[in-house]
Enzyme design. Structure first.
Site, short mmCIF file in Angstrom:
data_model
loop_
_atom_site.label_atom_id
_atom_site.label_comp_id
_atom_site.label_asym_id
_atom_site.label_seq_id
_atom_site.Cartn_x
_atom_site.Cartn_y
_atom_site.Cartn_z
N LYS A 277 -63.56 43.98 -65.69
CA LYS A 277 -62.32 43.21 -65.72
C LYS A 277 -61.61 43.42 -67.05
O LYS A 277 -62.29 43.56 -68.07
CB LYS A 277 -62.62 41.71 -65.57
CG LYS A 277 -63.05 41.27 -64.19
CD LYS A 277 -63.27 39.75 -64.17
CE LYS A 277 -63.81 39.27 -62.84
NZ LYS A 277 -62.89 39.45 -61.71
N ARG A 351 -69.49 38.50 -52.76
CA ARG A 351 -69.78 38.71 -51.33
C ARG A 351 -71.14 39.38 -51.15
O ARG A 351 -71.78 39.21 -50.11
CB ARG A 351 -68.65 39.51 -50.69
CG ARG A 351 -68.49 40.90 -51.22
CD ARG A 351 -67.14 41.51 -50.88
NE ARG A 351 -66.05 40.94 -51.69
CZ ARG A 351 -64.77 41.28 -51.57
NH1 ARG A 351 -64.41 42.16 -50.67
NH2 ARG A 351 -63.86 40.72 -52.34
N1 BES Z 1 -64.95 35.94 -59.32
C1 BES Z 1 -63.93 36.80 -58.88
C2 BES Z 1 -62.80 36.07 -58.17
C3 BES Z 1 -61.98 35.12 -58.99
C4 BES Z 1 -60.77 35.53 -59.52
C5 BES Z 1 -62.37 33.81 -59.17
C6 BES Z 1 -60.00 34.65 -60.24
C7 BES Z 1 -61.59 32.94 -59.89
C8 BES Z 1 -60.40 33.35 -60.41
C9 BES Z 1 -64.49 37.83 -57.90
O1 BES Z 1 -65.81 38.21 -58.10
C10 BES Z 1 -63.66 39.06 -58.04
O2 BES Z 1 -63.72 39.66 -59.07
N2 BES Z 1 -62.91 39.38 -57.01
C11 BES Z 1 -62.07 40.53 -57.02
C12 BES Z 1 -62.24 41.24 -55.70
C13 BES Z 1 -61.70 42.62 -55.70
C14 BES Z 1 -62.51 43.51 -56.61
C15 BES Z 1 -61.72 43.15 -54.29
C16 BES Z 1 -60.64 40.06 -57.23
O3 BES Z 1 -60.29 38.98 -56.76
O4 BES Z 1 -59.90 40.75 -57.89
MN MN Z 2 -65.99 39.82 -59.46
#
Ligand code: BES
Ligand code: MN
Ligand code: ZN
Length: 496
Positions: A277, A351
């Site tokens: 990230k 997931r």
């Molecule tokens: N933990 C994150 C989702 C999230 C984002 C929670 C913002 C709280 C606030 C999750 O693991 C994630 O990173 N999801 C990705 C999915 C993507 C890689 C398909 C996302 O939402 O960008």
């Molecule tokens: Mn994630």
């Protein structure tokens, strides 16, 4: 905080601060207000009108009445009688306690209707509104000073109300526990720590517990959880708590007590892994175990309050970090139910760990599964920061979860398990891959989970938005909100 019940006339109540709800209907501001106004000889009404206070929802007016038994009166705007806002007893109690704290008053009182529901909501509002996460502040902070709240419900049956106070106290404690776990820094609130907290809850409240360490996770074939946890020096954990009501039937004599599994995502820090990230997106990622926190809080409350169902609390927990052993983009692993999963993005880790946990729940033979996960940013884009996305493979059950959320005062909204998007999860290399394309990210995540629940009636709540707040609002603080704890408690006592 201590709660006292005052069932005699409000006029006889001596207090440094008396909260009086006021409706905004012209000429019908409510009995509590009319009586307080009469006691003040009409002074209250004159001040309110001079200050332009009309009882609008969220408006407050503090009036000093040094000659009265109540030294100060806080008029609490409740909006139109009969409107949704008018029932916001939690908000009123929270405002009262915050006012008392701001003025360093040790006690306050609130005028209420003589009903269980009103009393319970007031207790919740006071305890939830007084919550602070300030244990790391070295300098003396002005913490809560209001330690006694008197609930003034003239003519009410004190015995019945005491039950409502006890229940609301257990509920609020559970929500505040979840908030604390979410707010705790990630190097402390690790998977190992979550397992310790679960053990403490089990011990204190008499729940069954099993905890799997990394070796056991591998031995059982929870390869997705193992893969996500591989990049950290702290081991993953799989936590399984069980509440069994007294006399629960196992099914041997024909009858079986219905059962439900509550499954919470427990990523204690989400760096994204090698699909790293950017810094700004990582700032709040200690909150990625809010689903797990909600499950632990709810299990604590359910153990205290009871449920007609066998309730399983299931938490797969890992840190999503990077090191030489971390899982990589392009890796393929087999889940607990034997499906092969190609990892095309290590940041879609929630997931993966949930897939193994859902298989585990399915194998338990439960009748219902609810999972809670801070799963996708896409869900926050879709529904905003305050509302969870609700996905279900059973309309009736989805409706019940939604009704429980409504009763709990938590916002959820139905989202579709759109079949057409299933093709986005196809890959030539394995049974399924862990990400779709750009659009519909909350939906493809939910569709992925659906592959691991078999035929079990299931509901998925994507709580990425409401689990963590960037500003305080009424009885919900900034930071960890404890979202979904109250929905789960509500669900465990109603029809499933
Ligand atoms: N933990 C994150 C989702 C999230 C984002 C929670 C913002 C709280 C606030 C999750 O693991 C994630 O990173 N999801 C990705 C999915 C993507 C890689 C398909 C996302 O939402 O960008
Ligand atoms: Mn994630
Ligand atoms: Zn995550």
């Amino acid at each position: 905080m201590e709660f006292k019940l005052h069932t005699a006339d409000v006029a006889a109540l001596a207090t440094p601060l008396l909260g009086v709800p006021v409706f905004s209907d012209d000429g019908a501001r409510g009995a509590a207000y009319d009586e307080a106004n009469a006691r003040s000889g009409g002074l209250l009404g004159r001040i309110a009108s001079e200050e332009g206070f009309k009882g609008e929802a969220g408006k407050r007016l503090l009036v000093h009445t040094p000659d009265g038994k109540a030294k100060r009166i806080l008029l609490l705007g409740a909006g139109k009688a009969g409107s949704a806002k008018a029932l916001d007893q939690r908000g009123l109690a929270s405002a009262l306690v915050k006012e008392a704290n701001a003025r360093k008053l040790g006690a306050a009182a609130l005028v209420l209707d003589a009903e269980d529901a009103a009393i319970g909501a007031a207790v919740e509002g006071a305890l939830l509104g007084a919550y602070r996460y300030d244990k790391w502040k070295t300098r003396e902070v002005d913490g809560p000073t209001c330690t006694t709240v008197t609930l003034a419900a003239a003519g009410a049956d004190a015995k019945a109300l005491r039950g409502a106070v006890a229940r609301a106290t257990a509920v609020s404690k559970a929500v505040n526990l979840a908030r604390d776990l979410v707010n705790d820094p990630p190097t402390l609130a690790t998977p190992v720590r979550l397992a310790e907290v679960a053990s403490e809850i089990a011990e204190e409240h008499g729940l069954e517990i099993e905890i799997f360490d990394r070796a056991e996770i591998q031995r059982r074939g929870m390869n997705l959880l193992d893969a996500v946890g591989a990049g950290s020096d702290v081991e993953p954990r799989f936590i399984h708590l069980t509440y069994r009501p007294k006399g629960a039937k196992t099914g041997k004599g024909g009858k079986k007590t219905p059962s439900i599994a509550l499954v919470g995502k427990g990523i204690t820090f989400d760096s994204g892994g090698y699909s790293l990230k950017p810094p700004a997106s990582m700032e709040d990622m200690k909150m990625d175990m809010a689903g797990a926190a909600a499950v632990l809080g709810a299990m604590q409350a359910i153990a205290t309050l009871g449920s007609p169902y066998v309730v399983h609390g299931i938490v797969p927990s890992a840190e999503n970090l990077v090191n030489g052993a971390a899982y990589k983009v392009g890796d393929i692993f087999r889940s607990l139910n034997g499906k092969s999963v190609e990892v095309m993005n290590t940041d879609a880790e929630g997931r993966l760990i949930l897939a193994d946990a859902l298989c585990f729940a399915e194998r338990l033979g439960v009748d219902r599964i609810v999972d809670l996960a801070t799963l996708t940013g896409a869900c926050v884009i879709a529904l905003g920061p305050n509302t969870a996305g609700l996905f279900s493979n059973d309309e009736a059950f989805g409706g019940r979860v939604r009704a429980a959320a409504d009763a709990a005062g938590e916002s959820v909204w139905p989202m579709p398990l759109e079949k057409k998007l299933e093709s986005m999860l196809k890959t030539p290399n394995a049974d399924i891959k862990n990400v779709g394309q750009r659009w519909g990210g909350a939906i493809t995540a939910a569709l992925f989970l659906k592959e691991f629940v078999g035929d079990v009636t299931w509901c998925h709540l994507d709580i990425a938005g409401p689990a963590y707040a960037d500003k305080a609002d009424s009885y919900v603080p900034k930071g960890g909100t404890g979202f979904a704890v109250m929905t789960l408690i509500e669900l465990a006592r109603g029809e499933i």
